[in-house]
Design a protein around this motif. Structure first.
Motif, PDB file in Angstrom:
ATOM      1  N   LYS A 421       2.359  35.461 -16.358  1.00 25.59           N
ATOM      2  CA  LYS A 421       1.811  35.079 -16.781  1.00 25.59           C
ATOM      3  C   LYS A 421       1.351  33.769 -16.584  1.00 25.59           C
ATOM      4  N   GLY A 422       2.391  33.194 -16.396  1.00 30.51           N
ATOM      5  CA  GLY A 422       2.928  31.914 -16.119  1.00 30.51           C
ATOM      6  C   GLY A 422       3.639  30.931 -16.763  1.00 30.51           C
ATOM      7  N   TYR A 423       3.991  29.648 -16.198  1.00 30.01           N
ATOM      8  CA  TYR A 423       4.703  28.583 -17.339  1.00 30.01           C
ATOM      9  C   TYR A 423       4.074  28.578 -18.688  1.00 30.01           C
ATOM     10  N   TRP A 424       5.513  28.415 -19.373  1.00 30.91           N
ATOM     11  CA  TRP A 424       5.090  27.402 -20.554  1.00 30.91           C
ATOM     12  C   TRP A 424       4.481  26.013 -20.889  1.00 30.91           C
ATOM     13  N   ASN A 425       3.621  26.222 -20.997  1.00 29.45           N
ATOM     14  CA  ASN A 425       3.126  24.652 -21.583  1.00 29.45           C
ATOM     15  C   ASN A 425       2.841  23.339 -20.533  1.00 29.45           C
ATOM     16  N   ARG A 426       2.822  24.055 -19.414  1.00 27.33           N
ATOM     17  CA  ARG A 426       2.915  23.597 -18.019  1.00 27.33           C
ATOM     18  C   ARG A 426       1.867  24.713 -17.184  1.00 27.33           C
ATOM     19  N   PRO A 427       0.456  23.901 -17.462  1.00 32.59           N
ATOM     20  CA  PRO A 427      -1.018  24.143 -17.206  1.00 32.59           C
ATOM     21  C   PRO A 427      -0.732  24.739 -15.498  1.00 32.59           C
ATOM     22  N   GLU A 428      -0.119  22.547 -15.210  1.00 31.49           N
ATOM     23  CA  GLU A 428      -0.483  22.229 -13.167  1.00 31.49           C
ATOM     24  C   GLU A 428       0.477  22.964 -13.063  1.00 31.49           C
ATOM     25  N   GLU A 429       1.856  23.292 -13.390  1.00 37.28           N
ATOM     26  CA  GLU A 429       2.715  23.475 -12.709  1.00 37.28           C
ATOM     27  C   GLU A 429       2.728  24.977 -12.523  1.00 37.28           C
ATOM     28  N   THR A 430       1.715  26.318 -12.665  1.00 34.44           N
ATOM     29  CA  THR A 430       1.258  27.101 -13.286  1.00 34.44           C
ATOM     30  C   THR A 430       0.556  26.954 -11.663  1.00 34.44           C
ATOM     31  N   GLU A 431      -0.815  26.858 -12.158  1.00 34.89           N
ATOM     32  CA  GLU A 431      -2.101  26.452 -11.039  1.00 34.89           C
ATOM     33  C   GLU A 431      -1.153  26.344  -9.282  1.00 34.89           C
ATOM     34  N   LYS A 432       0.061  25.615  -8.979  1.00 39.69           N
ATOM     35  CA  LYS A 432       0.544  25.430  -7.966  1.00 39.69           C
ATOM     36  C   LYS A 432       1.064  26.258  -7.458  1.00 39.69           C
ATOM     37  N   VAL A 433       1.962  28.089  -8.283  1.00 40.48           N
ATOM     38  CA  VAL A 433       2.254  28.994  -7.944  1.00 40.48           C
ATOM     39  C   VAL A 433       1.856  30.345  -7.459  1.00 40.48           C
ATOM     40  N   LEU A 434       0.591  29.797  -8.561  1.00 47.94           N
ATOM     41  CA  LEU A 434      -0.480  31.694  -8.615  1.00 47.94           C
ATOM     42  C   LEU A 434      -1.718  30.884  -7.599  1.00 47.94           C
ATOM     43  N   LYS A 435      -2.324  31.595  -6.950  1.00 50.74           N
ATOM     44  CA  LYS A 435      -3.321  31.344  -6.140  1.00 50.74           C
ATOM     45  C   LYS A 435      -3.910  32.712  -6.408  1.00 50.74           C
ATOM     46  N   ASP A 436      -5.126  33.206  -6.556  1.00 51.02           N
ATOM     47  CA  ASP A 436      -5.665  34.640  -6.555  1.00 51.02           C
ATOM     48  C   ASP A 436      -4.750  35.203  -6.610  1.00 51.02           C
ATOM     49  N   GLY A 437      -4.100  35.197  -7.621  1.00 48.97           N
ATOM     50  CA  GLY A 437      -3.091  36.261  -8.334  1.00 48.97           C
ATOM     51  C   GLY A 437      -1.992  36.665  -7.489  1.00 48.97           C
ATOM     52  N   TRP A 438      -2.421  35.707  -6.291  1.00 49.43           N
ATOM     53  CA  TRP A 438      -0.878  35.733  -5.747  1.00 49.43           C
ATOM     54  C   TRP A 438       0.240  34.444  -6.249  1.00 49.43           C
ATOM     55  N   LEU A 439       1.779  35.012  -6.417  1.00 55.36           N
ATOM     56  CA  LEU A 439       2.045  34.524  -6.731  1.00 55.36           C
ATOM     57  C   LEU A 439       3.660  33.642  -5.111  1.00 55.36           C
ATOM     58  N   PHE A 440       3.010  32.413  -5.179  1.00 56.27           N
ATOM     59  CA  PHE A 440       3.798  31.553  -3.881  1.00 56.27           C
ATOM     60  C   PHE A 440       5.142  32.385  -3.888  1.00 56.27           C
ATOM     61  N   THR A 441       6.541  32.332  -3.543  1.00 57.32           N
ATOM     62  CA  THR A 441       7.445  32.067  -3.684  1.00 57.32           C
ATOM     63  C   THR A 441       8.226  31.456  -3.514  1.00 57.32           C
ATOM     64  N   GLY A 442       7.951  30.211  -2.774  1.00 52.46           N
ATOM     65  CA  GLY A 442       9.259  29.046  -1.681  1.00 52.46           C
ATOM     66  C   GLY A 442      10.137  29.234  -1.453  1.00 52.46           C
ATOM     67  N   ASP A 443      10.340  31.091  -1.032  1.00 50.89           N
ATOM     68  CA  ASP A 443      11.023  31.036   0.223  1.00 50.89           C
ATOM     69  C   ASP A 443      10.364  31.842   1.852  1.00 50.89           C
ATOM     70  N   MET A 444      10.801  31.016   2.376  1.00 58.17           N
ATOM     71  CA  MET A 444      10.440  31.000   3.721  1.00 58.17           C
ATOM     72  C   MET A 444      10.638  32.456   4.412  1.00 58.17           C
ATOM     73  N   GLY A 445       9.567  33.361   5.210  1.00 56.19           N
ATOM     74  CA  GLY A 445       9.592  34.708   5.713  1.00 56.19           C
ATOM     75  C   GLY A 445       9.146  35.047   6.342  1.00 56.19           C
ATOM     76  N   TYR A 446       9.603  36.546   7.337  1.00 54.71           N
ATOM     77  CA  TYR A 446       8.213  37.090   7.998  1.00 54.71           C
ATOM     78  C   TYR A 446       8.265  38.436   7.779  1.00 54.71           C
ATOM     79  N   MET A 447       7.568  39.453   8.406  1.00 53.26           N
ATOM     80  CA  MET A 447       7.356  40.730   7.773  1.00 53.26           C
ATOM     81  C   MET A 447       7.558  41.179   9.300  1.00 53.26           C
ATOM     82  N   ASP A 448       8.449  42.127   9.618  1.00 54.32           N
ATOM     83  CA  ASP A 448       8.915  43.035  11.219  1.00 54.32           C
ATOM     84  C   ASP A 448       7.264  43.806  11.031  1.00 54.32           C
ATOM     85  N   GLU A 449       7.213  44.654  12.378  1.00 53.68           N
ATOM     86  CA  GLU A 449       5.635  45.449  12.546  1.00 53.68           C
ATOM     87  C   GLU A 449       6.368  46.518  11.777  1.00 53.68           C
TER      88      GLU A 449
END
Length: 569
Positions: A421-449
């Motif tokens: 749902k988000g971070y407890w009492n941290r709306p700014e931190e929540t906005e940094k990682v939740l965008k349009d329902g997407w959770l940005f993980t902070g992990d770098m990666g790729y998808m293969d074919e």
């Protein structure tokens, strides 16, 4: 992304549904459902003592009723500071049944860490181990705590282990706390007394599974202070149902789970505790990891499901007495919390005859989002495929949200019913990682074919040396192939010329020897020159979290402090 473009679905066996009809119910009701179906089945095994689902349910109701009698209201926070034990399972479901939000608290926390978490969460009550009571008592006045419930490991031990345990405890915790007798009175309560005194008189609390917070799970705090991740009842039930789909050969009411992963860690909580309760698999509760004890338990109790972390499997594989024990009962293991070296996977499968695959998740997703298939197509070195109802994409950044092409490295983002749902009492931190329902993980990666995903490293752990991007995981995979190395982590440390340079922290297998020069030559066969570690440090052990994740950040901080001291001299 349309459903037909989710490449990973082509690999799903018919036993795994791409979409699940989730139970919109409070998490504690899964215990009630299983109890109705299997009341006489063994639910918990703890150091020789066993509890049926019926006994587990009755004690959970008693504790829930007692919490309400102390004035617990819906939405109040209850901290649980316990190792894996019957009390940790009972306390968890009882707090939720009473209407509370659980705050899982690491028993190894110092006073400072404990005080921060209790203050930040605003916990009103805590259930803690007797040896931890002095620590809790010291911070109580500086927090919102109103009641402390104290229990001991010996409370659930069979005779004569219950008499001997205080002496074992002294060895484990380095100090001897006298067994606590009688009722404390006031704000301190003894577990064994409340079980005797309380009646199963729980006032039913109405729960909105998609809105009400079941759990505040604090992240590790690798950057700044730990944040409380708000996980709803629906988040946790959904991720547990996904887990059940993934391990489709594990039969309800028939299998046995080895509970080595601590339940105060989100992976142990979902993949061991909640899943075992939903699947009616007997849970073998292990309060502390000792490799030979685990080998003995596997041989004697014959568990079939063994969720773990790479360091746990490494610890067993490198135990000198491994060959003395029969561990062939193991059917399925999903490894989480850190990258799984391919060499460890292959060796463990050879020793057990079971399947060990790498999974992926984070606290913010309850936690699992991806895993390799246990009995179908898998790709070693990959985190596998997104789970049912879980979407995943690779973006250039959370700011631009431009989707990368297949094979291109970017930041992994996930979307699904298990996302917080988000971070407890941290709306700014929540906005940094939740965008349009997407959770940005902070992990770098790729998808293969084919739709398999790969993590190259944490965005924050990427090393930039002389302008080159270096991913520690790639270097670690090469070093793990060396026969002398038991554990390794690679980090970027400050360097006046290159900006950062690559350093490897190495733990050797017992009786093995290798020089820096030999490791250097070994790495150069598989890595470009700029990726090869410039410095090697040999250690007896590496700093780890309770779940066995190596603390790379701690090593980097140590290095910085060392360099600053040298400059000031």
């Amino acid at each position: 992304m349309g459903e037909d473009t989710r490449l990973w679905y082509q690999h799903y066996p018919e036993e795994i549904a791409t979409s699940i009809d989730y139970d919109e119910k409070p998490l504690h009701e899964i215990l009630q459902d299983t109890t109705k179906k299997y009341p006489k089945l063994q639910a918990l095994h703890f150091m020789g003592k066993e509890l049926t689902f019926q006994q587990l349910w009755i004690q959970t109701e008693r504790v829930a009723g007692y919490l309400q009698s102390l004035g617990l209201k819906k939405g109040d926070r209850v901290a649980i500071m316990l190792p894996n034990s019957p009390q940790s399972v009972i306390g968890y479901y009882a707090a939720m049944m009473a209407g509370a939000t659980v705050v899982q608290t690491n028993p190894l926390y110092t006073e400072r860490e404990l005080e921060y978490q209790l203050k930040d969460s605003g916990a009103k009550m805590i259930i803690c181990l007797d040896v931890l009571f002095p620590r809790v008592k010291k911070v109580k006045e500086r927090t919102d705590l109103e009641h402390i419930i104290v229990t001991g490991i010996k409370d659930y031990l069979p005779f004569p282990k219950n008499l001997a345990y205080p002496f074992i405890q002294k060895k484990e915790y380095g100090k001897f706390e006298k067994p606590l007798h009688g009722s404390y009175g006031g704000h301190v309560h003894q577990w064994v007394h409340l079980l005797k005194e309380s009646i199963r008189n729980v006032e039913k609390v109405e729960v909105n599974p998609k809105e009400d917070i079941a759990l505040l799970q604090y992240t590790g705090g690798t950057t700044g202070y730990p944040k409380g991740v708000m996980l709803t009842h629906f988040n946790l039930v959904a991720n547990t149902q996904m887990s059940q789909q993934w391990i489709y050969k594990i039969k309800q009411g028939e299998d046995i789970t080895l509970g080595v992963l601590p339940f105060f860690h989100v992976y142990g909580m979902t993949a061991v505790m909640n899943l075992s309760i939903m699947m009616a698999t007997k849970m073998i509760l292990i309060p502390q990891f000792h490799a030979e004890d685990i080998l003995k338990i596997i041989e004697k109790e014959k568990p079939t499901l063994f969720p773990g972390a790479p360091t746990i499997y490494i610890g067993l594989l490198n135990h000198p007495k491994l060959k003395d024990y029969d561990i062939s009962s193991i059917k399925a293991c999903i490894s989480g919390s850190a990258p799984l070296p391919v060499e460890v996977q292959e060796k463990f499968e050879k020793e057990t005859g079971g399947k060990l695959v790498e999974g992926y998740g984070l606290t913010e997703s309850s936690p699992i989002t991806h895993a390799n298939l246990l009995w179908d197509k898998r790709v070693n070195g990959s985190i596998g495929l997104p789970w049912p109802d879980t979407d995943a994409k690779i973006f250039d950044s959370a700011e631009n949200m431009e989707e990368m092409e297949i094979g291109e490295v970017g930041e992994l983002a996930v979307k699904g019913p298990q996302v917080m749902k988000g971070y407890w009492n941290r709306p700014e931190e929540t906005e940094k990682v939740l965008k349009d329902g997407w959770l940005f993980t902070g992990d770098m990666g790729y998808m293969d074919e084919e739709g398999f995903f790969y993590i190259v490293d944490r965005k924050k752990d990427m090393i930039i040396a002389g302008g080159y991007n270096i991913y520690p995981r790639e270097v670690e995979e090469v070093l793990y192939e060396h026969e002398a190395i038991q554990e390794v982590t690679v980090a970027g440390i400050p360097d006046p010329y290159r900006g950062e340079t690559v350093k490897a922290y190495v733990v050797l297998k017992e009786g093995s020897n290798v020089t820096e020069e030999q490791l250097n030559k070994f790495c150069r066969k598989s890595l470009a020159a700029y990726k090869v570690p410039r410095i090697y440090e040999f250690r007896d052990e590496l700093p780890k979290t309770a779940v066995g994740k190596i603390l790379r950040r701690q090593l980097i901080e140590e290095e910085k402090a060392k360099q600053e001291n040298q400059q000031s001299v």
